[in-house]
Write a protein that holds these residues in place. Structure first.
Motif, short mmCIF file in Angstrom:
data_model
loop_
_atom_site.label_atom_id
_atom_site.label_comp_id
_atom_site.label_asym_id
_atom_site.label_seq_id
_atom_site.Cartn_x
_atom_site.Cartn_y
_atom_site.Cartn_z
N CYS A 190 1.80 101.68 45.80
CA CYS A 190 0.71 101.07 46.61
C CYS A 190 -0.49 100.72 45.30
N GLN A 191 -0.36 101.37 44.49
CA GLN A 191 -1.32 101.16 43.47
C GLN A 191 -1.18 99.76 42.79
N LYS A 192 0.22 99.38 42.55
CA LYS A 192 0.53 98.08 41.85
C LYS A 192 0.23 97.05 42.82
N LEU A 193 0.41 97.23 44.28
CA LEU A 193 0.23 96.17 44.92
C LEU A 193 -1.05 96.24 45.49
N ASN A 194 -2.30 96.89 44.86
CA ASN A 194 -3.64 96.95 45.08
C ASN A 194 -4.03 97.40 46.58
N VAL A 195 -3.23 98.06 46.90
CA VAL A 195 -3.33 99.03 48.48
C VAL A 195 -4.75 99.71 48.29
N ASN A 196 -5.54 99.91 49.38
CA ASN A 196 -6.60 100.83 49.18
C ASN A 196 -6.02 102.34 49.17
N ARG A 197 -7.03 102.93 48.23
CA ARG A 197 -6.46 104.36 47.65
C ARG A 197 -6.31 105.25 48.99
N LYS A 198 -7.35 105.15 49.85
CA LYS A 198 -7.04 106.07 50.90
C LYS A 198 -5.65 106.11 51.81
N VAL A 199 -5.56 104.55 52.00
CA VAL A 199 -4.02 104.21 52.66
C VAL A 199 -2.99 104.70 51.87
N ALA A 200 -3.05 104.45 50.40
CA ALA A 200 -1.91 104.70 49.46
C ALA A 200 -1.89 106.14 49.61
N VAL A 201 -2.87 107.25 49.72
CA VAL A 201 -2.60 108.50 49.62
C VAL A 201 -2.24 109.07 51.03
N PHE A 202 -2.62 108.29 52.11
CA PHE A 202 -1.90 108.73 53.39
C PHE A 202 -0.47 108.61 53.52
N LEU A 203 -0.22 107.19 53.08
CA LEU A 203 1.41 106.96 53.07
C LEU A 203 2.11 107.74 52.24
N ALA A 204 1.60 108.16 50.82
CA ALA A 204 2.30 109.16 50.09
C ALA A 204 2.69 110.38 50.93
N ALA A 205 1.65 110.89 51.40
CA ALA A 205 1.89 112.53 51.88
C ALA A 205 2.80 112.27 53.10
N PHE A 206 2.50 111.21 54.02
CA PHE A 206 3.17 111.06 55.21
C PHE A 206 4.57 110.92 54.76
N PHE A 207 5.05 109.95 54.18
CA PHE A 207 6.36 109.77 53.59
C PHE A 207 6.92 110.80 52.88
N GLY A 208 6.38 111.47 52.10
CA GLY A 208 6.66 112.80 51.29
C GLY A 208 7.29 113.81 52.15
N ASP A 209 6.46 114.30 53.18
CA ASP A 209 6.59 115.22 54.46
C ASP A 209 7.77 114.92 55.09
N LEU A 210 7.80 113.68 55.52
CA LEU A 210 9.03 113.14 56.47
C LEU A 210 10.55 113.18 55.58
N PHE A 211 10.17 112.79 54.40
CA PHE A 211 11.55 112.71 53.54
C PHE A 211 11.93 113.95 53.10
N THR A 212 11.24 114.96 53.17
CA THR A 212 11.52 116.52 52.85
C THR A 212 12.22 117.13 54.03
N TYR A 213 11.93 116.67 55.22
CA TYR A 213 12.80 117.15 56.53
C TYR A 213 14.06 116.18 56.69
N CYS A 214 14.02 114.87 56.30
CA CYS A 214 15.27 114.42 56.24
C CYS A 214 16.40 114.87 55.18
N VAL A 215 15.92 115.28 54.14
CA VAL A 215 16.73 116.05 53.12
C VAL A 215 17.28 117.20 53.47
N THR A 216 16.38 117.99 54.37
CA THR A 216 16.76 119.34 54.91
C THR A 216 17.54 119.07 55.82
N SER A 217 17.48 118.06 56.79
CA SER A 217 18.51 117.74 57.78
C SER A 217 19.74 117.33 57.19
#
Length: 282
Positions: A190-217
């Motif tokens: 997101c930083q390389k794509l010049n995405v807004n910092r707050k949006v980048a933080v939200f996406l990083a935390a959101f997908f990181g949480d989801l991916f954790t449970y995908c791996v757990t599954s």
């Protein structure tokens, strides 16, 4: 009759005084130069606690007459006062920056511990919780976040009977390795794509949480494969079990992480600059 006296007879009284003054000045300069040269070559300088401006460690006296590394490291105590002050204050800044990083790192660890201890029961009979490792991955990188996650999981298993020691390896891989690495990668993208910092933080935390449970599954599917469809069918089943609760929890974690980052930007700018999250103002 010496050469100096012979020369003085050929000169007037004032010229003679000037001549001898020049000779004494040159002799004094030569002695000072010899003294400095001897001082450096013999290595008899004393360490006065000057901090090396490159390594951040104290510079100790060398022996055998050969300075170790840059000569500034060895003769720092004999530099002019202005340079010694620069070296001292630079080392002091390094120490202050390290302390600020440790404070922020401790806060990230506490955030992971608290947020991942809140187990939310699911309508499917299971339970889920947020991970919180996305914040540490964004601020310090996935390696530091992984260490924080391992420490948190170990304490939760011992103190809260949350997770357990027998599943510590699987939980560490899903929550402390897979999730933080994905969060860090998404944030950098997101930083390389010049995405807004707050949006980048939200996406990083959101997908990181989801991916954790995908791996757990996937881990649960490999441990308990379905008799009909094998690991694939079992993975889909476990994903369906976690999804109703984990999707809203991932959104909540993303929003909460954004709120924390906004608060840090308002009240802890020096700490964020120390870890490189915010750029230094020129």
């Amino acid at each position: 009759m010496t050469r100096c006296m012979q020369n003085s007879l050929l000169l007037g009284p004032f010229d003679s005084l000037e001549y001898f003054r020049k000779i004494l000045s040159k002799e004094k300069e030569r002695k000072e130069h010899d003294k400095k040269t001897k001082y450096l070559t013999e290595g008899k300088h004393r360490n006065r606690g000057v901090i090396c401006h490159c390594t951040g460690f104290k510079c100790y006296a060398h022996y055998g007459g050969i300075p170790s590394g840059n000569i500034l490291h060895c003769v720092g105590s004999h530099l002019p006062a202005v340079y010694r002050r620069r070296i001292f204050f630079h080392s002091k800044n390094i120490k202050t920056r390290t302390e600020k990083q440790l404070i922020l790192l401790a806060m990230s660890g506490a955030f992971v511990f608290v947020i991942s201890s809140l187990k939310i029961p699911s309508v499917t009979g299971s339970c889920s919780h947020m991970t919180g490792t996305g914040l540490g991955a964004i601020l310090f990188g996935p390696t530091a976040a992984g260490v924080l996650g391992l420490i948190v999981l170990l304490f939760q298993a011992i103190l809260l009977a949350h997770g357990g020691l027998t599943t510590l390896g699987a939980n560490t891989f899903s929550m402390a390795i897979a999730g933080p690495f994905l969060s860090y990668g998404i944030y950098k993208l997101c930083q390389k794509l010049n995405v807004n910092r707050k949006v980048a933080v939200f996406l990083a935390a959101f997908f990181g949480d989801l991916f954790t449970y995908c791996v757990t599954s996937l881990q649960l599917a490999m441990a308990y494969p379905s008799e009909a469809g094998g690991v694939g069918a079992s993975a889909v089943k476990f994903l369906g079990v976690f999804a109703p609760t984990q999707l809203p929890l991932a959104v909540m974690e993303g929003l909460l992480t954004v709120v924390i980052v906004i608060a840090l930007e308002s009240y802890a700018k020096p700490e964020l600059k120390a870890v490189g999250f915010l750029k230094e103002e020129k």
